[in-house]
Design an enzyme around this catalytic site. Sequence first.
Site, PDB file in Angstrom:
ATOM      1  N   GLY A 246       0.836  -1.196   0.000  1.00  0.00           N
ATOM      2  CA  GLY A 246       0.000   0.000   0.000  1.00  0.00           C
ATOM      3  C   GLY A 246       0.869   1.243   0.000  1.00  0.00           C
ATOM      4  O   GLY A 246       2.045   1.201  -0.390  1.00  0.00           O
ATOM      5  N   SER A 247       0.316   2.326   0.470  1.00  0.00           N
ATOM      6  CA  SER A 247       1.023   3.610   0.397  1.00  0.00           C
ATOM      7  C   SER A 247       2.152   3.681   1.428  1.00  0.00           C
ATOM      8  O   SER A 247       2.123   3.002   2.462  1.00  0.00           O
ATOM      9  CB  SER A 247       0.040   4.753   0.633  1.00  0.00           C
ATOM     10  OG  SER A 247      -0.498   4.638   1.927  1.00  0.00           O
ATOM     11  N   GLU A 266       5.569  -3.337   0.818  1.00  0.00           N
ATOM     12  CA  GLU A 266       5.675  -2.979  -0.613  1.00  0.00           C
ATOM     13  C   GLU A 266       4.942  -1.657  -0.759  1.00  0.00           C
ATOM     14  O   GLU A 266       3.714  -1.614  -0.716  1.00  0.00           O
ATOM     15  CB  GLU A 266       5.011  -4.057  -1.476  1.00  0.00           C
ATOM     16  CG  GLU A 266       5.602  -5.444  -1.336  1.00  0.00           C
ATOM     17  CD  GLU A 266       6.940  -5.582  -2.033  1.00  0.00           C
ATOM     18  OE1 GLU A 266       7.262  -4.734  -2.888  1.00  0.00           O
ATOM     19  OE2 GLU A 266       7.681  -6.520  -1.703  1.00  0.00           O
ATOM     20  N   LEU A 267       5.683  -0.559  -0.949  1.00  0.00           N
ATOM     21  CA  LEU A 267       5.085   0.771  -0.782  1.00  0.00           C
ATOM     22  C   LEU A 267       5.100   1.585  -2.080  1.00  0.00           C
ATOM     23  O   LEU A 267       5.233   1.047  -3.171  1.00  0.00           O
ATOM     24  CB  LEU A 267       5.809   1.502   0.355  1.00  0.00           C
ATOM     25  CG  LEU A 267       5.896   0.710   1.673  1.00  0.00           C
ATOM     26  CD1 LEU A 267       6.679   1.480   2.718  1.00  0.00           C
ATOM     27  CD2 LEU A 267       4.517   0.339   2.191  1.00  0.00           C
ATOM     28  N   CYS A 300       2.263   0.552  -8.897  1.00  0.00           N
ATOM     29  CA  CYS A 300       3.414   1.049  -8.134  1.00  0.00           C
ATOM     30  C   CYS A 300       4.648   1.159  -9.034  1.00  0.00           C
ATOM     31  O   CYS A 300       5.528   1.978  -8.771  1.00  0.00           O
ATOM     32  CB  CYS A 300       3.686   0.141  -6.944  1.00  0.00           C
ATOM     33  SG  CYS A 300       3.719  -1.581  -7.396  1.00  0.00           S
ATOM     34  N   GLU A 394       4.310  10.592  -5.229  1.00  0.00           N
ATOM     35  CA  GLU A 394       3.707   9.545  -6.059  1.00  0.00           C
ATOM     36  C   GLU A 394       2.414  10.065  -6.680  1.00  0.00           C
ATOM     37  O   GLU A 394       1.538  10.575  -5.989  1.00  0.00           O
ATOM     38  CB  GLU A 394       3.397   8.320  -5.195  1.00  0.00           C
ATOM     39  CG  GLU A 394       2.769   7.214  -5.999  1.00  0.00           C
ATOM     40  CD  GLU A 394       2.555   5.950  -5.185  1.00  0.00           C
ATOM     41  OE1 GLU A 394       2.035   6.043  -4.068  1.00  0.00           O
ATOM     42  OE2 GLU A 394       2.931   4.872  -5.673  1.00  0.00           O
TER      43      GLU A 394
HETATM   44  P1  NDP Z   1      -3.421   2.412   1.228  1.00  0.00           P
HETATM   45  O1  NDP Z   1      -2.138   2.514   1.972  1.00  0.00           O
HETATM   46  O2  NDP Z   1      -4.409   3.510   1.392  1.00  0.00           O
HETATM   47  O3  NDP Z   1      -4.210   1.079   1.598  1.00  0.00           O
HETATM   48  C1  NDP Z   1      -3.600  -0.188   1.486  1.00  0.00           C
HETATM   49  C2  NDP Z   1      -4.276  -1.148   2.429  1.00  0.00           C
HETATM   50  O4  NDP Z   1      -4.015  -0.739   3.778  1.00  0.00           O
HETATM   51  C3  NDP Z   1      -5.801  -1.179   2.297  1.00  0.00           C
HETATM   52  O5  NDP Z   1      -6.265  -2.487   2.518  1.00  0.00           O
HETATM   53  C4  NDP Z   1      -6.240  -0.259   3.422  1.00  0.00           C
HETATM   54  O6  NDP Z   1      -7.563  -0.495   3.821  1.00  0.00           O
HETATM   55  C5  NDP Z   1      -5.235  -0.634   4.486  1.00  0.00           C
HETATM   56  N1  NDP Z   1      -5.079   0.338   5.568  1.00  0.00           N
HETATM   57  C6  NDP Z   1      -5.525   1.617   5.621  1.00  0.00           C
HETATM   58  N2  NDP Z   1      -5.171   2.175   6.813  1.00  0.00           N
HETATM   59  C7  NDP Z   1      -4.497   1.239   7.502  1.00  0.00           C
HETATM   60  C8  NDP Z   1      -3.890   1.214   8.802  1.00  0.00           C
HETATM   61  N3  NDP Z   1      -3.902   2.274   9.606  1.00  0.00           N
HETATM   62  N4  NDP Z   1      -3.271   0.086   9.187  1.00  0.00           N
HETATM   63  C9  NDP Z   1      -3.228  -0.992   8.380  1.00  0.00           C
HETATM   64  N5  NDP Z   1      -3.804  -1.028   7.152  1.00  0.00           N
HETATM   65  C10 NDP Z   1      -4.434   0.070   6.712  1.00  0.00           C
HETATM   66  O7  NDP Z   1      -3.044   2.211  -0.308  1.00  0.00           O
HETATM   67  P2  NDP Z   1      -4.001   2.154  -1.574  1.00  0.00           P
HETATM   68  O8  NDP Z   1      -5.018   1.080  -1.408  1.00  0.00           O
HETATM   69  O9  NDP Z   1      -4.455   3.525  -1.896  1.00  0.00           O
HETATM   70  O10 NDP Z   1      -2.982   1.625  -2.692  1.00  0.00           O
HETATM   71  C11 NDP Z   1      -2.156   2.454  -3.418  1.00  0.00           C
HETATM   72  C12 NDP Z   1      -0.757   2.438  -2.859  1.00  0.00           C
HETATM   73  O11 NDP Z   1      -0.240   1.120  -2.876  1.00  0.00           O
HETATM   74  C13 NDP Z   1       0.196   3.262  -3.701  1.00  0.00           C
HETATM   75  O12 NDP Z   1       0.995   4.041  -2.847  1.00  0.00           O
HETATM   76  C14 NDP Z   1       1.028   2.208  -4.411  1.00  0.00           C
HETATM   77  O13 NDP Z   1       2.294   2.637  -4.802  1.00  0.00           O
HETATM   78  C15 NDP Z   1       1.082   1.137  -3.395  1.00  0.00           C
HETATM   79  N6  NDP Z   1       1.425  -0.125  -4.026  1.00  0.00           N
HETATM   80  C16 NDP Z   1       2.702  -0.622  -3.890  1.00  0.00           C
HETATM   81  C17 NDP Z   1       3.078  -1.777  -4.549  1.00  0.00           C
HETATM   82  C18 NDP Z   1       4.469  -2.323  -4.409  1.00  0.00           C
HETATM   83  O14 NDP Z   1       4.680  -3.473  -4.787  1.00  0.00           O
HETATM   84  N7  NDP Z   1       5.432  -1.565  -3.907  1.00  0.00           N
HETATM   85  C19 NDP Z   1       2.145  -2.496  -5.427  1.00  0.00           C
HETATM   86  C20 NDP Z   1       0.858  -1.874  -5.504  1.00  0.00           C
HETATM   87  C21 NDP Z   1       0.516  -0.736  -4.825  1.00  0.00           C
HETATM   88  P3  NDP Z   1      -8.767   0.406   3.242  1.00  0.00           P
HETATM   89  O15 NDP Z   1      -8.802   0.172   1.775  1.00  0.00           O
HETATM   90  O16 NDP Z   1      -9.943  -0.129   3.952  1.00  0.00           O
HETATM   91  O17 NDP Z   1      -8.455   1.834   3.584  1.00  0.00           O
END
Ligand code: NDP
Length: 494
Positions: A246-247, A266-267, A300, A394
């Site tokens: 995620g982010s 993986e961010l 990403c 990003e």
């Molecule tokens: P987020 O970080 O917003 O969410 C990712 C996941 O984390 C979701 O399931 C989300 O739930 C959950 N989440 C939200 N808040 C928390 C918390 N406090 N503690 C634990 N988990 C939490 O990312 P996005 O879904 O917007 O995805 C996009 C991001 O992912 C981009 O930054 C992208 O670069 C990255 N990414 C990285 C990859 C890599 O391989 N490096 C591959 C693909 C994406 P909910 O949806 O319910 O908010």
Amino acid sequence: MQCRVHLNDDAWTDWYFEMEMLIGGTWQRAASGQAEDVTSPYDGAVTGTVPVASADDVRTALGRAEAGAAAWRRTPAHERMRILLRAAELADERAGLTAEIISAEAGKTIAEATGEASRSGDLIRLAAFEGTQLYGDALPLDANRGTGLDKLGFTVRQPVGIVAAITPFNYPALLVMHKLAPALAAGNAVVLKPARTTPLTALALARCFTDAGLPDGVLSVITGPGGSLGEALVTDPRVRKVSFTGSTATGEHITRIAGVKKLSLELGSSCPVVVLPDADIDLAATAVAAGGYVNAGQVCISVQRVITHPAVGADFLDALVPKVEAIRTGNPRSHQTTMGTLITAAEAERVEGSIRRAVDDGAKLLTGGERDGAVLTPAVVAGVDPRSPFSQEELFGPAVAVSSADDWESAIAQANGTPYGLGAGIFTSDVSGAVRAVREIDAGNVHINWTPLWRADLMPYGGLKASGIGKEGPRSAVAEMTDVKTVILHGRPW
Ligand code: NDP
């Protein structure tokens, strides 16, 4: 489109998936009884309903996972593999349906969704094999002064126990599978929290494992808000490994609250491509016209920045712009559409605003950037200041920023000049330039004569710097989801 799909044993639905979540092998509602709609980002159509879980549901799932982990780690690797191979067959058989679900809830084109869904079976097979390869090392203890031949030392690998998997919206099948398959293959129980916008795909994939005979307790999929559910999962001491995609902001938060447990993160990223004067310009333009816009740039490893030498910058743009203008937006379910929506209209608005600010700061919009709801036409923005937010932050949207660098040193400095380090590409016909790029660009994946938007599922995959910690890919993930135990057999000197 009226298409009936058969999801449950007893219910036919018209593009409406009323789903329960999976708690330790039982499909059930949230303890609170709450549920919410999942909608299409393209037209707002309701594509399904899922439970809204609470921290109580997470604790129930973890309780079930403790029992599941204990049973699964005692299951021999060949039996784990048998069940996973059956799950892979089911994932293959259901790939068409999975693609429809991905397209409906994520706004991804049906062609891209089909490509994504069709990778699940092979990914499970690769992971299943790696789960049978938990080799250890024999330790040459007698090489250590003070020890003799009376002892034998070796290492064994064992599952960590319970893995918490948290996934984003942009590849709702692939990124779920990159966690579930290796975690299960390695003998762990898993509690998965998929993105709130794309839970249906994760639930459909989980069904492949339960239908394949995965024992009760081993897999849970909890749907609902990431903040509270993620927090409950990540902080729980029963979880021994957090595998998060995620982010960077959420990843950093996880590092602060997780406590002592293994982390894979993986961010985010802002991936560069460098185009050198000796590059094949048409190849570079073709690759960027794909690598910047696949999944509407919500990848990403998407190309966010292109750094060109002034000698070829104009030719590159002349080649790129018509290719980008040929990308067709529209209904993601239509085979005529080659770029889908962003995940929400708000996200499209955010990206539109970023493009506008770049232009206000002096960059030139050559094409695209027009928004209609969650659809944003693919954009090329030239003359971008590499220090501006448009390069540094990003973007996660369908736009590519083009800047120039006079020499090799400044091209590398620009490529490395953001907090991120996930992927990079370099276009050159000179092998020395390629070698130098590999050595000097700080990115987890470096591609010569292609963009970073390329992944074979078996390769080690992960970022440097703010792009993350650890590697995915079945072999790497199985290694990271197991613990190494050192064993010493103490004999007596003879
Ligand atoms: P987020 O970080 O917003 O969410 C990712 C996941 O984390 C979701 O399931 C989300 O739930 C959950 N989440 C939200 N808040 C928390 C918390 N406090 N503690 C634990 N988990 C939490 O990312 P996005 O879904 O917007 O995805 C996009 C991001 O992912 C981009 O930054 C992208 O670069 C990255 N990414 C990285 C990859 C890599 O391989 N490096 C591959 C693909 C994406 P909910 O949806 O319910 O908010």
